[in-house]
Design an enzyme around this catalytic site. Sequence first.
Site, mmCIF file in Angstrom:
data_model
loop_
_atom_site.group_PDB
_atom_site.id
_atom_site.type_symbol
_atom_site.label_atom_id
_atom_site.label_comp_id
_atom_site.label_asym_id
_atom_site.label_seq_id
_atom_site.Cartn_x
_atom_site.Cartn_y
_atom_site.Cartn_z
ATOM 1 N N TYR A 1 -51.352 -0.827 13.925
ATOM 2 C CA TYR A 1 -51.007 -2.168 14.429
ATOM 3 C C TYR A 1 -49.500 -2.440 14.256
ATOM 4 O O TYR A 1 -49.102 -3.463 13.701
ATOM 5 C CB TYR A 1 -51.790 -3.270 13.697
ATOM 6 C CG TYR A 1 -53.258 -3.017 13.489
ATOM 7 C CD1 TYR A 1 -54.191 -3.312 14.492
ATOM 8 C CD2 TYR A 1 -53.729 -2.490 12.292
ATOM 9 C CE1 TYR A 1 -55.541 -3.102 14.291
ATOM 10 C CE2 TYR A 1 -55.082 -2.271 12.083
ATOM 11 C CZ TYR A 1 -55.984 -2.575 13.088
ATOM 12 O OH TYR A 1 -57.320 -2.357 12.882
ATOM 13 N N ASN B 1 -41.879 -4.412 13.750
ATOM 14 C CA ASN B 1 -41.352 -5.344 12.754
ATOM 15 C C ASN B 1 -41.250 -4.695 11.379
ATOM 16 O O ASN B 1 -40.193 -4.715 10.740
ATOM 17 C CB ASN B 1 -42.246 -6.589 12.705
ATOM 18 C CG ASN B 1 -41.731 -7.667 11.769
ATOM 19 O OD1 ASN B 1 -40.583 -8.061 11.842
ATOM 20 N ND2 ASN B 1 -42.592 -8.149 10.878
ATOM 21 N N GLU C 1 -49.887 -15.907 4.972
ATOM 22 C CA GLU C 1 -49.868 -14.449 5.023
ATOM 23 C C GLU C 1 -49.920 -13.956 3.582
ATOM 24 O O GLU C 1 -49.385 -14.594 2.668
ATOM 25 C CB GLU C 1 -48.587 -13.948 5.690
ATOM 26 C CG GLU C 1 -48.400 -14.396 7.122
ATOM 27 C CD GLU C 1 -48.862 -13.384 8.147
ATOM 28 O OE1 GLU C 1 -48.959 -12.187 7.817
ATOM 29 O OE2 GLU C 1 -49.114 -13.799 9.299
ATOM 30 N N CYS D 1 -53.046 -11.735 7.726
ATOM 31 C CA CYS D 1 -52.856 -13.124 8.168
ATOM 32 C C CYS D 1 -54.111 -13.955 7.922
ATOM 33 O O CYS D 1 -54.169 -15.120 8.320
ATOM 34 C CB CYS D 1 -52.469 -13.173 9.651
ATOM 35 S SG CYS D 1 -53.691 -12.458 10.772
ATOM 36 N N GLU E 1 -49.910 1.585 18.106
ATOM 37 C CA GLU E 1 -50.083 0.255 18.694
ATOM 38 C C GLU E 1 -50.742 0.447 20.057
ATOM 39 O O GLU E 1 -50.484 1.426 20.754
ATOM 40 C CB GLU E 1 -48.731 -0.445 18.842
ATOM 41 C CG GLU E 1 -48.737 -1.745 19.638
ATOM 42 C CD GLU E 1 -49.627 -2.817 19.031
ATOM 43 O OE1 GLU E 1 -50.405 -3.421 19.792
ATOM 44 O OE2 GLU E 1 -49.553 -3.038 17.810
ATOM 45 N N GLN F 1 -42.902 -12.899 14.740
ATOM 46 C CA GLN F 1 -43.184 -13.723 13.568
ATOM 47 C C GLN F 1 -42.459 -15.050 13.725
ATOM 48 O O GLN F 1 -41.252 -15.072 13.971
ATOM 49 C CB GLN F 1 -42.728 -13.017 12.295
ATOM 50 C CG GLN F 1 -43.458 -11.711 12.017
ATOM 51 C CD GLN F 1 -44.875 -11.935 11.519
ATOM 52 O OE1 GLN F 1 -45.280 -13.050 11.189
ATOM 53 N NE2 GLN F 1 -45.652 -10.853 11.466
ATOM 54 N N ASP G 1 -51.460 -3.944 9.251
ATOM 55 C CA ASP G 1 -51.223 -5.381 9.466
ATOM 56 C C ASP G 1 -52.159 -5.809 10.593
ATOM 57 O O ASP G 1 -51.725 -6.035 11.714
ATOM 58 C CB ASP G 1 -49.750 -5.608 9.827
ATOM 59 C CG ASP G 1 -49.415 -7.085 10.020
ATOM 60 O OD1 ASP G 1 -50.254 -7.933 9.669
ATOM 61 O OD2 ASP G 1 -48.325 -7.382 10.545
#
Length: 361
Positions: free
Chosen positions: A213, A218, A353, A319, A234, A185, A294
């Site tokens: 994801y 994070n 975001e 996003c 992921e 990020q 996400d």
Amino acid sequence: MSTAFQPEQYESQLAAKRERLEQLLAPFDAPGPEVFESAREHFRLRAEFRLWYENGEPHYAMFEQGDKRKPILITQLPIASRQINALMMPLLDACKADPILGRKLFQVEFLTTLSGQALITLCYHRPLDDTWDAPALALAEQLGVQLIGRSRGQKRVLQTDHVVEVLEVAGRQWQYQQIEGGFTQPNGGVNQHMLGWALNAAGSNSDDLLELYCGNGNFTLPLSTAFRRVMATELAKSSVRAAQENLRLNNMDNVTLVRLASEEVTQALTGVRPFRRLQGIDLSGFEFGTVFVDPPRAGLDPATLDLIKDYRRILYISCNPETLADNLQTLTKTHRVVRCALFDQFPYTHHMESGVLLEQM
């Protein structure tokens, strides 16, 4: 990356983003968004610059989107972290003074952290050999950074290829290994706001979380404290490796990390097909009450939308508010939006975001 920097217009630009998000979410009876502002300057922890040569002298250059012929020559960048600004000219002066460091150098990439670490990648239009290492190592020590050299098909790592970020969420500090070239990020301050909001929205739970994801973990790390167990998925191998290291750094033992694409997760959980990568993992032992997503800018695919509609709660970070609104057309048939937020990750641009919490009706 935009070169626009108009702090006097920040409030009006943020108000326009809020209005845009409210309009997109209005058809779904969403409450007003919680708004998390960015610092006005020095908020961006990553930056990359092409080098533009005039009379043989290199200069940092940026370009307006779609125009690579008219460079904007810069010596400082107000939106970049103070650390990047402090490193820019000493690095360039050193590369000017040493032909081994400067020859055919065409791009410089900076990665900094709130914790004070920095990694710089020097990109060349020539192969690098052992003669590059000594002056590069001396420069790295002089600047107090990690330094990497790249050319076509080549990556020379002098010490390590990562930095360790420290983020504070709800009074607890989390360590994150951030690998050169991997996704992070860019706005660390707003990222902390996102993590804090997601953790608060998740609440305290006695059941489990499914995360799609997950990237380098994070959100996984703080969210793991709100659930009994987490299964995080992921696809990118580099992100999985970083997530594994971040789980180790933070001594987390209630997270199961699986390398699967979102559509493969759907296939696995619905019993459509088995996966070798799930050997030893008892999916039936999980009691998922909440799903966290996400996704990339394209949003969720139809199969994933069909999967997550069966969960009691959906926590969705986006996003791209347009694809979020598109996905909500489907999700609000079974769920209602009970919270939403705007995170101003990218001041002075139209990007934002956003986050929503949905509960089953």
